[in-house]
Design a protein around this motif. Structure first.
Motif, short mmCIF file in Angstrom:
data_model
loop_
_atom_site.label_atom_id
_atom_site.label_comp_id
_atom_site.label_asym_id
_atom_site.label_seq_id
_atom_site.Cartn_x
_atom_site.Cartn_y
_atom_site.Cartn_z
N MET A 1 35.44 64.92 18.74
CA MET A 1 35.42 63.79 19.70
C MET A 1 33.97 63.44 20.03
O MET A 1 33.43 63.89 21.03
CB MET A 1 36.19 64.18 20.96
CG MET A 1 37.64 64.62 20.70
SD MET A 1 38.58 64.84 22.22
CE MET A 1 37.85 66.32 22.91
N ASP A 2 33.36 62.63 19.18
CA ASP A 2 31.91 62.41 19.31
C ASP A 2 31.56 60.95 19.60
O ASP A 2 32.29 60.05 19.22
CB ASP A 2 31.22 62.87 18.02
CG ASP A 2 29.73 63.07 18.23
OD1 ASP A 2 29.30 63.24 19.38
OD2 ASP A 2 28.99 63.04 17.22
N HIS B 1 31.79 60.15 28.77
CA HIS B 1 32.69 61.31 28.70
C HIS B 1 34.01 61.00 29.39
O HIS B 1 35.08 61.35 28.91
CB HIS B 1 32.03 62.54 29.35
CG HIS B 1 30.83 63.04 28.59
ND1 HIS B 1 30.83 63.19 27.23
CD2 HIS B 1 29.59 63.42 29.01
CE1 HIS B 1 29.64 63.64 26.83
NE2 HIS B 1 28.87 63.78 27.90
N ARG B 2 33.92 60.31 30.54
CA ARG B 2 35.14 59.97 31.27
C ARG B 2 36.00 59.01 30.44
O ARG B 2 37.22 59.17 30.35
CB ARG B 2 34.78 59.36 32.63
CG ARG B 2 35.96 59.11 33.52
CD ARG B 2 35.56 58.88 34.98
NE ARG B 2 35.25 60.09 35.71
CZ ARG B 2 36.15 60.95 36.17
NH1 ARG B 2 37.44 60.75 35.98
NH2 ARG B 2 35.78 62.05 36.81
N ALA B 3 35.35 58.04 29.80
CA ALA B 3 36.10 57.09 28.96
C ALA B 3 36.74 57.82 27.78
O ALA B 3 37.84 57.47 27.34
CB ALA B 3 35.17 55.98 28.48
N GLY B 4 36.06 58.85 27.30
CA GLY B 4 36.58 59.61 26.16
C GLY B 4 37.88 60.32 26.48
O GLY B 4 38.71 60.56 25.60
N VAL B 5 38.07 60.66 27.75
CA VAL B 5 39.32 61.34 28.14
C VAL B 5 40.52 60.42 27.91
O VAL B 5 41.60 60.87 27.51
CB VAL B 5 39.25 61.81 29.62
CG1 VAL B 5 40.57 62.44 30.04
CG2 VAL B 5 38.10 62.79 29.82
N MET C 1 32.86 70.22 32.07
CA MET C 1 33.82 71.25 32.53
C MET C 1 34.74 70.66 33.60
O MET C 1 35.94 70.92 33.61
CB MET C 1 33.08 72.47 33.07
CG MET C 1 32.28 73.22 32.02
SD MET C 1 33.32 73.82 30.65
CE MET C 1 32.11 73.95 29.34
N ASP C 2 34.17 69.85 34.50
CA ASP C 2 34.99 69.23 35.55
C ASP C 2 36.04 68.29 34.95
O ASP C 2 37.19 68.25 35.38
CB ASP C 2 34.11 68.42 36.53
CG ASP C 2 33.28 69.35 37.42
OD1 ASP C 2 33.51 70.57 37.40
OD2 ASP C 2 32.36 68.83 38.11
N LEU C 3 35.62 67.54 33.92
CA LEU C 3 36.57 66.62 33.28
C LEU C 3 37.71 67.38 32.60
O LEU C 3 38.85 66.94 32.61
CB LEU C 3 35.85 65.75 32.25
CG LEU C 3 35.09 64.55 32.80
CD1 LEU C 3 34.29 63.88 31.68
CD2 LEU C 3 36.04 63.54 33.44
#
Ligand code: IPE
Ligand code: IPE
Ligand code: MG
Length: 262
Positions: A39-40, A57-61, A100-102
């Motif tokens: 997931m890059d 990173h949030r959008a990647g979730v 880690m939080d995500l």
């Protein structure tokens, strides 16, 4: 239809948008059993929008959610996603904390739906070195989902292919020194059985978004005969349509495993 087939054959990107066509082109009896994804591209995706890396990173979730759902829907056996490598600790502490939080947030929010979709969640990697909050969230997700019989979702965290092999060699060494294993009996099957992915089929296809063409220490042993599917799409833009496109392309590959063309 004929035009679309020709476009598909030529690798014309226009057909990308046509999910119905991709679905009709897909042979559900010949899907890969195991799909692995690096997931890059989150950081570059955010940078292009003038936003901090965390935004990417949030959008990647969201991409992860959609890909997991689609994988379960298609009936894949295993989906392995690379979420944090043994080398990603080199990043600023703030970014590591956000990742880690995500993870914790994802597991808390998604575990109900994952269970509804009969998905079991496992972590692969050196989990004992992750922060307590991440270990706890993973343990809860595993406990709640371990009896599910559908898709297995492997989340690779603090994962490194070389570390995985080092750990396997150490464990095998212990068995040899105890006299439980004869060194002459060590074969590929035994080594596979000591990896985090023991008991699972090797990935049939590896997807790497973001336009980087490397394995970045992912599943070094397991990728021996895996088909690679590389795209310049950044992970936060990766949607079910891209997964379907990868599946259709996969079905056009001729996998020879060192033998001759079928
Ligand atoms: C992938 O995106 C997420 C992790 C490695 C944790 P990146 O953060 O590597 O994004 P780029 O490659 O810098 O764009
Ligand atoms: C690989 O991406 C690791 C994950 C996606 C979790 P990286 O962004 O860390 O890889 P490199 O540094 O570009 O090889
Ligand atoms: Mg990257």
């Amino acid at each position: 239809m004929l035009k679309k087939l020709v476009n598909l054959w030529r690798g014309n990107k226009d057909f990308n948008q046509d999910e119905a066509f991709l679905r009709s082109a897909l042979d559900l009896s010949r899907l890969p059993r195991h799909v692995a994804i690096i997931m890059d591209g989150n950081g570059r995706w955010a940078h292009r929008r003038g936003m901090p890396r965390a935004y990417g990173h949030r959008a990647g979730v969201e991409s992860l959610r959609e890909v997991v759902r689609t994988s379960a829907e298609l009936g894949l056996d295993v989906l392995t996603v690379y979420a944090f490598s043994t080398e990603n600790w080199k990043r600023p502490q703030e970014e590591v904390d956000i990742l880690m939080d995500l993870l914790v947030e994802y597991l808390h929010k998604e575990i109900d739906e994952l269970c509804t979709n009969n998905i079991s969640v496992r972590a692969i990697g050196r989990i004992k070195d992750l922060p307590l909050s991440a270990r706890e969230a993973l343990a809860v997700a595993w406990q709640r989902s371990k009896d599910n019989t559908g898709l297995t979702l492997n989340i690779a965290l603090n994962y490194g292919g070389r570390t995985e092999l080092v750990e396997a060699v150490k464990s095998i060494g212990v068995e040899v020194s105890k006299g439980n294993l004869d060194p002459g009996d060590i074969d590929e099957k035994i080594i596979s059985d000591y990896l985090y992915t023991a008991g699972q089929p090797d990935p049939d296809i590896l997807i790497r978004p973001s336009g980087d063409y490397r394995v970045s220490n992912f599943l070094l042993w397991q990728l021996a005969y895996t088909e690679f599917w590389l795209t310049t799409v950044m992970w936060p833009d990766f949607r079910r349509i891209h997964l379907l496109q990868a599946m259709v392309d996969f079905q056009r590959r001729d996998r020879r495993f060192g033998g001759l063309k079928k």
